[in-house]
Design a protein around this motif. Structure first.
Motif, PDB file in Angstrom:
ATOM      1  N   ALA A   1       0.815  -1.217   0.000  1.00 13.23           N
ATOM      2  CA  ALA A   1       0.000   0.000   0.000  1.00 13.23           C
ATOM      3  C   ALA A   1       0.851   1.271   0.000  1.00 13.23           C
ATOM      4  O   ALA A   1       0.320   2.370   0.134  1.00 13.23           O
ATOM      5  N   SER A   2       2.162   1.118  -0.137  1.00  9.35           N
ATOM      6  CA  SER A   2       3.106   2.253  -0.136  1.00  9.35           C
ATOM      7  C   SER A   2       3.021   3.076   1.141  1.00  9.35           C
ATOM      8  O   SER A   2       3.167   4.304   1.117  1.00  9.35           O
ATOM      9  N   LEU A   3       2.771   2.408   2.260  1.00 11.04           N
ATOM     10  CA  LEU A   3       2.726   3.096   3.554  1.00 11.04           C
ATOM     11  C   LEU A   3       4.106   3.196   4.185  1.00 11.04           C
ATOM     12  O   LEU A   3       4.284   3.905   5.177  1.00 11.04           O
ATOM     13  N   VAL A   4       5.068   2.473   3.633  1.00  9.22           N
ATOM     14  CA  VAL A   4       6.450   2.549   4.087  1.00  9.22           C
ATOM     15  C   VAL A   4       7.336   2.835   2.883  1.00  9.22           C
ATOM     16  O   VAL A   4       7.055   2.394   1.774  1.00  9.22           O
ATOM     17  N   SER A   5       8.389   3.566   3.139  1.00  5.03           N
ATOM     18  CA  SER A   5       9.414   3.796   2.135  1.00  5.03           C
ATOM     19  C   SER A   5      10.632   3.015   2.605  1.00  5.03           C
ATOM     20  O   SER A   5      11.103   3.220   3.723  1.00  5.03           O
ATOM     21  N   ALA A   6      11.115   2.107   1.775  1.00  6.00           N
ATOM     22  CA  ALA A   6      12.258   1.275   2.155  1.00  6.00           C
ATOM     23  C   ALA A   6      13.266   1.274   1.018  1.00  6.00           C
ATOM     24  O   ALA A   6      12.942   0.905  -0.109  1.00  6.00           O
ATOM     25  N   SER A   7      14.498   1.710   1.331  1.00  4.49           N
ATOM     26  CA  SER A   7      15.547   1.707   0.314  1.00  4.49           C
ATOM     27  C   SER A   7      16.761   0.970   0.864  1.00  4.49           C
ATOM     28  O   SER A   7      17.111   1.095   2.034  1.00  4.49           O
ATOM     29  N   GLY A   8      17.367   0.186   0.019  1.00  4.04           N
ATOM     30  CA  GLY A   8      18.541  -0.586   0.405  1.00  4.04           C
ATOM     31  C   GLY A   8      18.227  -2.070   0.426  1.00  4.04           C
ATOM     32  O   GLY A   8      17.075  -2.476   0.615  1.00  4.04           O
TER      33      GLY A   8
END
Length: 126
Positions: A99-106
């Motif tokens: 739902a794109s409620l978190v932004s996660a990079s890496g």
């Protein structure tokens, strides 16, 4: 000297209040977020992934390479209400990500295996 954290009684009370009220007070929400971040840091100590819940707090967790300068290579960011739902087990990591409620990079930016951070007895209301 270690920084004193939020005690369990105050932390559990804030989390319960934040989950019970659709619009908790800023103080309640801040305490709930910080307490749940504290539990995450205790569960997965380390410095590989930075979890940010602006404006209330951030922690570095998960064993691995230590990050010391600039933007960490593994960052997770979410809002306070989503963090409380994730950390309490009311929302799954998979659902939040979808739902794109978190932004996660890496490559190591996931909390799927670490959530929820509350003891099972909390979910049962004990």
């Amino acid at each position: 000297m270690a920084k004193k954290g939020i005690d369990d009684q105050a932390g559990f009370a804030a989390v319960r209040a934040a989950l019970a009220d659709a619009t908790p007070s800023r103080d309640v929400l801040a305490t709930a977020v910080r307490y749940l971040l504290q539990l995450l840091a205790e569960k997965a100590p380390g410095h590989t992934v930075e979890v940010r819940v602006p404006p209330f707090g951030a922690v570095q967790v998960v064993e691995g390479p230590r990050h010391t300068r600039g933007t960490p290579p593994n960052v997770i960011e979410t809002d306070a209400a989503t963090w409380v739902a994730l950390a309490s087990g009311r929302l799954s990591w998979e659902s939040a990500a979808a739902a794109s409620l978190v932004s996660a990079s890496g490559t190591r930016a996931t909390l799927d295996d670490l959530l929820p951070v509350l003891p099972h007895s909390f979910a049962l209301g004990e």
